[in-house]
Write an enzyme that holds these catalytic residues in place. Sequence first.
Site, PDB file in Angstrom:
ATOM      1  N   ASP A  82      -7.291  19.046 -14.808  1.00 23.10           N
ATOM      2  CA  ASP A  82      -7.752  18.006 -14.985  1.00 23.10           C
ATOM      3  C   ASP A  82      -7.618  17.310 -16.225  1.00 23.10           C
ATOM      4  O   ASP A  82      -8.117  18.328 -17.283  1.00 23.10           O
ATOM      5  CB  ASP A  82      -9.603  17.516 -15.256  1.00 23.10           C
ATOM      6  CG  ASP A  82      -9.453  16.204 -15.061  1.00 23.10           C
ATOM      7  OD1 ASP A  82      -9.493  15.597 -15.301  1.00 23.10           O
ATOM      8  OD2 ASP A  82     -10.934  15.876 -14.633  1.00 23.10           O
ATOM      9  N   ARG A 111       0.998  -1.274  -0.108  1.00 22.90           N
ATOM     10  CA  ARG A 111      -0.116  -0.267   0.149  1.00 22.90           C
ATOM     11  C   ARG A 111       0.754   1.246  -0.234  1.00 22.90           C
ATOM     12  O   ARG A 111       0.790   1.778  -0.442  1.00 22.90           O
ATOM     13  CB  ARG A 111      -1.152   0.037   1.034  1.00 22.90           C
ATOM     14  CG  ARG A 111      -1.390   0.861   0.823  1.00 22.90           C
ATOM     15  CD  ARG A 111      -2.804   1.665   2.259  1.00 22.90           C
ATOM     16  NE  ARG A 111      -2.858   0.691   3.451  1.00 22.90           N
ATOM     17  CZ  ARG A 111      -2.242   0.728   4.498  1.00 22.90           C
ATOM     18  NH1 ARG A 111      -1.542   1.694   4.828  1.00 22.90           N
ATOM     19  NH2 ARG A 111      -2.350  -0.131   5.381  1.00 22.90           N
ATOM     20  N   TYR A 125     -16.626  17.255 -14.628  1.00 23.30           N
ATOM     21  CA  TYR A 125     -16.982  15.807 -14.840  1.00 23.30           C
ATOM     22  C   TYR A 125     -17.771  15.402 -13.529  1.00 23.30           C
ATOM     23  O   TYR A 125     -18.357  15.334 -12.934  1.00 23.30           O
ATOM     24  CB  TYR A 125     -16.025  14.679 -14.630  1.00 23.30           C
ATOM     25  CG  TYR A 125     -15.643  13.308 -14.597  1.00 23.30           C
ATOM     26  CD1 TYR A 125     -16.058  12.667 -15.245  1.00 23.30           C
ATOM     27  CD2 TYR A 125     -16.311  12.863 -13.853  1.00 23.30           C
ATOM     28  CE1 TYR A 125     -16.439  11.188 -15.668  1.00 23.30           C
ATOM     29  CE2 TYR A 125     -15.817  11.385 -13.219  1.00 23.30           C
ATOM     30  CZ  TYR A 125     -16.307  10.957 -14.638  1.00 23.30           C
ATOM     31  OH  TYR A 125     -16.237   9.643 -14.217  1.00 23.30           O
ATOM     32  N   LYS A 155      -8.647   6.429 -19.280  1.00 23.91           N
ATOM     33  CA  LYS A 155      -8.812   7.374 -20.659  1.00 23.91           C
ATOM     34  C   LYS A 155      -7.866   6.833 -21.375  1.00 23.91           C
ATOM     35  O   LYS A 155      -7.480   6.083 -21.827  1.00 23.91           O
ATOM     36  CB  LYS A 155      -9.507   8.478 -20.570  1.00 23.91           C
ATOM     37  CG  LYS A 155     -10.361   8.999 -18.894  1.00 23.91           C
ATOM     38  CD  LYS A 155     -11.612   7.702 -19.537  1.00 23.91           C
ATOM     39  CE  LYS A 155     -12.760   7.964 -18.625  1.00 23.91           C
ATOM     40  NZ  LYS A 155     -13.206   9.127 -17.195  1.00 23.91           N
TER      41      LYS A 155
HETATM   42  C1  LIG Z   1     -13.853   9.359 -16.095  1.00 27.55           C
HETATM   43  C2  LIG Z   1     -13.278  10.950 -15.622  1.00 27.55           C
HETATM   44  C3  LIG Z   1     -12.997  10.856 -14.051  1.00 27.55           C
HETATM   45  C4  LIG Z   1     -12.866  10.240 -13.302  1.00 27.55           C
HETATM   46  O1  LIG Z   1     -11.588   9.161 -13.409  1.00 27.55           O
HETATM   47  P1  LIG Z   1     -12.558   7.241 -12.868  1.00 27.55           P
HETATM   48  O2  LIG Z   1     -11.224   6.595 -13.181  1.00 27.55           O
HETATM   49  O3  LIG Z   1     -13.768   6.995 -13.705  1.00 27.55           O
HETATM   50  O4  LIG Z   1     -13.200   7.352 -11.640  1.00 27.55           O
HETATM   51  C5  LIG Z   1     -12.452  12.058 -13.932  1.00 27.55           C
HETATM   52  N1  LIG Z   1     -12.227  13.477 -14.724  1.00 27.55           N
HETATM   53  C6  LIG Z   1     -12.275  13.713 -16.440  1.00 27.55           C
HETATM   54  C7  LIG Z   1     -12.464  14.569 -17.076  1.00 27.55           C
HETATM   55  C8  LIG Z   1     -12.792  11.689 -16.484  1.00 27.55           C
HETATM   56  O5  LIG Z   1     -13.255  12.121 -17.794  1.00 27.55           O
END
Ligand SMILES: *Cc1c(COP(=O)(O)O)cnc(C)c1O
Length: 405
Positions: free
Chosen positions: A180, A50, A103, A205
């Site tokens: 982000d 961890r 998001y 993503k």
């Molecule tokens: C998908 C996404 C998140 C969250 O990520 P997860 O891996 O689904 O928890 C945060 N910000 C953006 C812009 C996203 O597309």
Amino acid sequence: MSRSYRFDTVAIHAGQPSDPLTGAVCTPVYQTTTYAQDELGGKPEYCYSRTGNPTRAALEESLAAVEGGRFGFAFASGLAAANAVLQGLLSAGDHVVASQDLYGGCYRLFTKIFQRFGVQFSLIDSTDPAQVASAVRPSTRLLWLETPSNPLLRVTDIRAAIAASRSRRIGVPAPVVLVDNTFATPVHQRPLELGADLVLHSTTKYIGGHCDVIGGAVVTRDEDLAARLKFVQNATGAVPGPQDCFLLLRGLKTLSLRVERHAAIALELARRLENHPEVGRVYYPGLPGHPHHEIARRQQSAFGAIIGVELRGGVQRVRALVPHLQLWPLAESLGGVKSLLCHPATMTHAAVEPEERRRIGIGDGLIRLSVGLEDVEDLYEDLDLALAATAASVAVPASREAVPA
Ligand SMILES: *Cc1c(COP(=O)(O)O)cnc(C)c1O
């Protein structure tokens, strides 16, 4: 690495020297919970997975390098990464200014969890620096930007938003700025170079890129912020397993190849859809008619592969269209090799209250396309055929349209 290399070299080499024990050219999956220690009270590099794991450490170093940062932290998901930032930085009474078309999961994390613990949020249109300046208070600890935004692809001028957040703060520390960068990726947008303190990713993503792993990350250059993140990562424990880290390291090596192609296909599709008679509006920052095209051109080196499309016929049209598609599965998520279609109002943004959705412009007839790496002709043809097959579903006579449902 001893010399400073360019992006594609960094993405393949940073944090990933050949394995010192065996010479393996790929970082092994260290599938272990713990590590034998030599002596009482020693300070081994690894003591419990961890706290630290060599496969994760390789990923963290690699992520930091591709973003031009010094410290990287990997988490079990993008939301776990977002959660760690909020836990590391905020206390009750603190205030956060954030982009309003955030998001959906971050919106839920802010309003349903952190608000309960006494953190306050102002959601504003961050593409307007004046709104950023007037939202900032003496208690504002964090400015949270998402650009391009989801699902309307609105582009915030990162430099201008940062300057605005500092414009009225005499004698109070400036808010920490997070971007982000999930949509643009470090290939196409460099938030730390534009003045941000933290970069956040849902590595689920584009960085993973193959629709097969959930993950998140935060990168910074700042030692104090890094220490806070490291503490929260270990204290709350939302860490990814070594197999997931391995998949993300594999994804990173082809990131720039993939996103260049994703963006090229998306630009072509956006141009064609813009001229399609069954399509209302197309939201894609690469189109000259997009309201933020100019800033996107200056700030990003390509326009990404997410397209918002307003269909004629609203939600009924979306419902009719989906069964006709063969190459666009109806699915949440984005950023992978496989193209996906989503309906924000009932899927990714269902957690956003209907009035709030309308206020920020997410209509019920809006679909979001995540453009994959299939052949552009096949992708277009599939949409075109489905649009033609469903044209009748919206050809409602004017007299019937006037009757309220
Ligand atoms: C998908 C996404 C998140 C969250 O990520 P997860 O891996 O689904 O928890 C945060 N910000 C953006 C812009 C996203 O597309």
